[in-house]
Motif scaffolding. Structure first.
Motif, PDB file in Angstrom:
ATOM      1  N   ILE A  19      17.777  -7.201   5.307  1.00 17.32           N
ATOM      2  CA  ILE A  19      16.843  -7.781   4.342  1.00 17.32           C
ATOM      3  C   ILE A  19      15.436  -7.823   4.933  1.00 17.32           C
ATOM      4  CG2 ILE A  19      16.302  -9.833   2.974  1.00 17.32           C
ATOM      5  CD1 ILE A  19      19.289 -10.468   2.960  1.00 17.32           C
ATOM      6  N   ASP A  20      15.340  -8.043   6.247  1.00  8.42           N
ATOM      7  CA  ASP A  20      14.042  -8.086   6.914  1.00  8.42           C
ATOM      8  C   ASP A  20      13.293  -6.757   6.823  1.00  8.42           C
ATOM      9  OD1 ASP A  20      14.474 -10.718   7.601  1.00  8.42           O
ATOM     10  OD2 ASP A  20      15.098 -10.278   9.657  1.00  8.42           O
ATOM     11  N   ARG A  21      14.005  -5.673   6.528  1.00  7.47           N
ATOM     12  CA  ARG A  21      13.362  -4.363   6.402  1.00  7.47           C
ATOM     13  C   ARG A  21      12.585  -4.213   5.102  1.00  7.47           C
ATOM     14  NH1 ARG A  21      16.990  -0.065   5.878  1.00  7.47           N
ATOM     15  NH2 ARG A  21      15.105   1.186   6.077  1.00  7.47           N
ATOM     16  N   ILE A  22      12.823  -5.084   4.137  1.00 11.65           N
ATOM     17  CA  ILE A  22      12.154  -4.970   2.842  1.00 11.65           C
ATOM     18  C   ILE A  22      10.690  -5.376   2.978  1.00 11.65           C
ATOM     19  CG2 ILE A  22      12.108  -5.754   0.449  1.00 11.65           C
ATOM     20  CD1 ILE A  22      15.101  -6.308   0.676  1.00 11.65           C
ATOM     21  N   ARG A  23       9.780  -4.506   2.557  1.00 11.01           N
ATOM     22  CA  ARG A  23       8.351  -4.828   2.551  1.00 11.01           C
ATOM     23  C   ARG A  23       8.068  -5.618   1.272  1.00 11.01           C
ATOM     24  NH1 ARG A  23       5.876  -1.186   6.270  1.00 11.01           N
ATOM     25  NH2 ARG A  23       7.572  -0.067   7.315  1.00 11.01           N
ATOM     26  N   ALA A  24       7.855  -6.914   1.426  1.00 13.09           N
ATOM     27  CA  ALA A  24       7.604  -7.766   0.271  1.00 13.09           C
ATOM     28  C   ALA A  24       6.694  -8.918   0.694  1.00 13.09           C
ATOM     29  CB  ALA A  24       8.921  -8.295  -0.312  1.00 13.09           C
ATOM     30  N   PRO A  25       5.592  -9.135  -0.019  1.00 11.06           N
ATOM     31  CA  PRO A  25       5.109  -8.368  -1.174  1.00 11.06           C
ATOM     32  C   PRO A  25       4.810  -6.908  -0.804  1.00 11.06           C
ATOM     33  CG  PRO A  25       3.935 -10.455  -0.971  1.00 11.06           C
ATOM     34  CD  PRO A  25       4.705 -10.254   0.306  1.00 11.06           C
ATOM     35  N   ILE A  26       5.125  -6.019  -1.722  1.00 10.18           N
ATOM     36  CA  ILE A  26       4.994  -4.594  -1.469  1.00 10.18           C
ATOM     37  C   ILE A  26       3.530  -4.187  -1.319  1.00 10.18           C
ATOM     38  CG2 ILE A  26       4.834  -3.891  -3.896  1.00 10.18           C
ATOM     39  CD1 ILE A  26       6.779  -1.590  -3.228  1.00 10.18           C
ATOM     40  N   GLY A  27       3.278  -3.179  -0.480  1.00  7.72           N
ATOM     41  CA  GLY A  27       1.948  -2.608  -0.337  1.00  7.72           C
ATOM     42  C   GLY A  27       1.121  -3.244   0.769  1.00  7.72           C
ATOM     43  N   LEU A  28       0.142  -2.482   1.260  1.00 13.62           N
ATOM     44  CA  LEU A  28      -0.770  -3.009   2.262  1.00 13.62           C
ATOM     45  C   LEU A  28      -1.702  -4.050   1.623  1.00 13.62           C
ATOM     46  CD1 LEU A  28      -1.819   0.208   4.236  1.00 13.62           C
ATOM     47  CD2 LEU A  28      -0.059  -1.467   4.815  1.00 13.62           C
ATOM     48  N   PRO A  29      -2.097  -5.053   2.389  1.00 17.63           N
ATOM     49  CA  PRO A  29      -2.928  -6.129   1.836  1.00 17.63           C
ATOM     50  C   PRO A  29      -4.386  -5.720   1.702  1.00 17.63           C
ATOM     51  CG  PRO A  29      -2.480  -6.566   4.153  1.00 17.63           C
ATOM     52  CD  PRO A  29      -1.694  -5.333   3.794  1.00 17.63           C
ATOM     53  N   ILE A  30      -4.696  -4.988   0.628  1.00 21.27           N
ATOM     54  CA  ILE A  30      -6.065  -4.506   0.420  1.00 21.27           C
ATOM     55  C   ILE A  30      -6.755  -5.251  -0.720  1.00 21.27           C
ATOM     56  CG2 ILE A  30      -5.523  -2.218   1.333  1.00 21.27           C
ATOM     57  CD1 ILE A  30      -5.437  -1.198  -1.553  1.00 21.27           C
ATOM     58  N   GLY A  31      -6.152  -6.334  -1.202  1.00 20.95           N
ATOM     59  CA  GLY A  31      -6.733  -7.070  -2.319  1.00 20.95           C
ATOM     60  C   GLY A  31      -6.555  -6.361  -3.647  1.00 20.95           C
ATOM     61  N   ALA A  32      -5.515  -5.540  -3.766  1.00 20.62           N
ATOM     62  CA  ALA A  32      -5.292  -4.753  -4.978  1.00 20.62           C
ATOM     63  C   ALA A  32      -5.101  -5.662  -6.187  1.00 20.62           C
ATOM     64  CB  ALA A  32      -4.070  -3.852  -4.796  1.00 20.62           C
ATOM     65  N   ALA A  33      -5.706  -5.273  -7.313  1.00 22.64           N
ATOM     66  CA  ALA A  33      -5.598  -6.065  -8.530  1.00 22.64           C
ATOM     67  C   ALA A  33      -5.054  -5.246  -9.700  1.00 22.64           C
ATOM     68  CB  ALA A  33      -6.962  -6.649  -8.895  1.00 22.64           C
ATOM     69  N   SER A  34      -5.594  -4.046  -9.913  1.00 26.11           N
ATOM     70  CA  SER A  34      -5.166  -3.213 -11.042  1.00 26.11           C
ATOM     71  C   SER A  34      -3.902  -2.445 -10.673  1.00 26.11           C
ATOM     72  CB  SER A  34      -6.268  -2.222 -11.389  1.00 26.11           C
ATOM     73  OG  SER A  34      -6.424  -1.267 -10.340  1.00 26.11           O
ATOM     74  N   PRO A  35      -3.169  -1.924 -11.678  1.00 23.94           N
ATOM     75  CA  PRO A  35      -1.994  -1.099 -11.378  1.00 23.94           C
ATOM     76  C   PRO A  35      -2.310   0.069 -10.448  1.00 23.94           C
ATOM     77  CG  PRO A  35      -1.983  -1.702 -13.685  1.00 23.94           C
ATOM     78  CD  PRO A  35      -3.303  -2.171 -13.134  1.00 23.94           C
ATOM     79  N   GLY A  36      -3.471   0.711 -10.659  1.00 26.25           N
ATOM     80  CA  GLY A  36      -3.838   1.830  -9.800  1.00 26.25           C
ATOM     81  C   GLY A  36      -4.061   1.409  -8.365  1.00 26.25           C
ATOM     82  N   GLU A  37      -4.710   0.266  -8.175  1.00 27.81           N
ATOM     83  CA  GLU A  37      -4.944  -0.228  -6.819  1.00 27.81           C
ATOM     84  C   GLU A  37      -3.647  -0.651  -6.147  1.00 27.81           C
ATOM     85  OE1 GLU A  37      -7.779  -3.315  -7.398  1.00 27.81           O
ATOM     86  OE2 GLU A  37      -9.510  -1.952  -7.461  1.00 27.81           O
ATOM     87  N   ILE A  38      -2.755  -1.267  -6.904  1.00 31.74           N
ATOM     88  CA  ILE A  38      -1.451  -1.641  -6.348  1.00 31.74           C
ATOM     89  C   ILE A  38      -0.687  -0.387  -5.937  1.00 31.74           C
ATOM     90  CG2 ILE A  38       0.776  -2.706  -6.861  1.00 31.74           C
ATOM     91  CD1 ILE A  38      -0.756  -4.597  -8.777  1.00 31.74           C
ATOM     92  N   ALA A  39      -0.745   0.648  -6.787  1.00 32.86           N
ATOM     93  CA  ALA A  39      -0.093   1.915  -6.455  1.00 32.86           C
ATOM     94  C   ALA A  39      -0.662   2.497  -5.170  1.00 32.86           C
ATOM     95  CB  ALA A  39      -0.250   2.903  -7.606  1.00 32.86           C
ATOM     96  N   LEU A  40      -1.987   2.424  -5.024  1.00 32.92           N
ATOM     97  CA  LEU A  40      -2.630   2.932  -3.806  1.00 32.92           C
ATOM     98  C   LEU A  40      -2.141   2.176  -2.582  1.00 32.92           C
ATOM     99  CD1 LEU A  40      -4.812   4.623  -2.358  1.00 32.92           C
ATOM    100  CD2 LEU A  40      -6.444   2.814  -2.932  1.00 32.92           C
ATOM    101  N   SER A  41      -2.031   0.848  -2.681  1.00 35.93           N
ATOM    102  CA  SER A  41      -1.584   0.053  -1.540  1.00 35.93           C
ATOM    103  C   SER A  41      -0.143   0.381  -1.170  1.00 35.93           C
ATOM    104  CB  SER A  41      -1.726  -1.443  -1.845  1.00 35.93           C
ATOM    105  OG  SER A  41      -0.746  -1.895  -2.765  1.00 35.93           O
ATOM    106  N   ILE A  42       0.686   0.652  -2.181  1.00 37.82           N
ATOM    107  CA  ILE A  42       2.084   1.007  -1.924  1.00 37.82           C
ATOM    108  C   ILE A  42       2.164   2.360  -1.231  1.00 37.82           C
ATOM    109  CG2 ILE A  42       4.288   1.598  -3.006  1.00 37.82           C
ATOM    110  CD1 ILE A  42       3.559  -0.414  -5.251  1.00 37.82           C
ATOM    111  N   LEU A  43       1.432   3.335  -1.752  1.00 37.02           N
ATOM    112  CA  LEU A  43       1.504   4.682  -1.186  1.00 37.02           C
ATOM    113  C   LEU A  43       0.946   4.714   0.231  1.00 37.02           C
ATOM    114  CD1 LEU A  43       2.423   7.519  -1.728  1.00 37.02           C
ATOM    115  CD2 LEU A  43       0.210   8.011  -2.778  1.00 37.02           C
ATOM    116  N   ALA A  44      -0.086   3.912   0.498  1.00 38.92           N
ATOM    117  CA  ALA A  44      -0.617   3.832   1.859  1.00 38.92           C
ATOM    118  C   ALA A  44       0.423   3.256   2.804  1.00 38.92           C
ATOM    119  CB  ALA A  44      -1.883   2.975   1.872  1.00 38.92           C
TER     120      ALA A  44
END
Length: 227
Positions: free
Chosen positions: A190-215
């Motif tokens: 369970i510790d392997r799960i990245r949650a909250p998902i994505g790098l902490p870049i202050g993403a707000a929109s769906p596109g920004e969240i997608a970018l943080s996940i892909l990074a």
């Protein structure tokens, strides 16, 4: 290349296993490295695999060896045909990932929302065995619905996916952790799960969240150790 070595290489590629062909220069002697652990060339082979690029190296003895890297194409399996997925799928494909989206909710999982994407309007329990998750697959759970996300997360952890992430707050993930523990998933998994998902870049929109996940996925694929 000898036929026996070529046969081994083709078998590894068919099984989606990483393989490296080491060729001594200029003599041309070759050998296949499937598991670099304990190999005299372990460190440079692991570095070449992380980068996904073939290279020529110099050994401690002063010899030159060409490392030909054969990597399975990276895949991204997304559970949740949501707005973030609409941005994430084409971005991931542009970086060379084969993308599949799983969501039993037919109002969301429609071809017009996800054109030219491998779309499975099925429950994860049905779709994921056919997709055959493996250590070269990244997995993202994005529905916020435990009935859909949790079975997918369990399968992704069991398959050893190199990246497993889940959308939701820390509070949401704490509740998810309790459910997965109750389902018999070991705490270390369970510790392997990245949650909250994505790098902490202050993403707000769906596109920004997608970018943080892909990074974050890219870092997990390319960087040694935890991203």
């Amino acid at each position: 290349m000898k036929l026996s070595l070529l046969s081994e290489l083709n078998a590894a590629r068919a099984a989606r296993k990483a393989a490296t062909v080491a060729t001594n220069l200029p003599g041309g002697e070759q050998r296949l490295i499937l598991n670099p652990a304990g190999d005299p060339l372990e460190e440079p082979v692991r570095a070449a695999l992380r980068a996904g690029k073939s290279r020529t190296i110099a050994t401690a003895a002063g010899d030159e060896v060409f490392l030909a890297v054969h990597m399975p194409a990276p895949r991204l399996v997304i559970v949740g045909a949501v707005h973030v997925s609409q941005a994430l799928a084409p971005m991931a494909e542009a970086l060379g990932h084969r993308v599949a989206i799983v969501d039993p909710r037919t109002a969301f999982a429609t071809p017009d929302r996800f054109p030219e994407i491998d779309l499975r309007a099925e429950w994860p329990e049905v779709a994921l065995p056919d997709l055959v998750l493996d250590p070269f697959t990244a997995f993202a759970a994005l529905t916020h619905d435990p009935k859909i996300d949790d079975p997918g997360l369990i399968e992704a952890l069991r398959a050893g996916c190199y990246y497993v992430g889940a959308l939701g707050s820390r509070k949401t993930h704490a509740a998810r952790r309790e459910r997965l523990l109750a389902a018999g998933v070991p705490p270390a998994e369970i510790d392997r799960i990245r949650a909250p998902i994505g790098l902490p870049i202050g993403a707000a929109s769906p596109g920004e969240i997608a970018l943080s996940i892909l990074a974050e996925i890219t870092a997990a694929l390319r960087l040694p150790g935890p991203a």
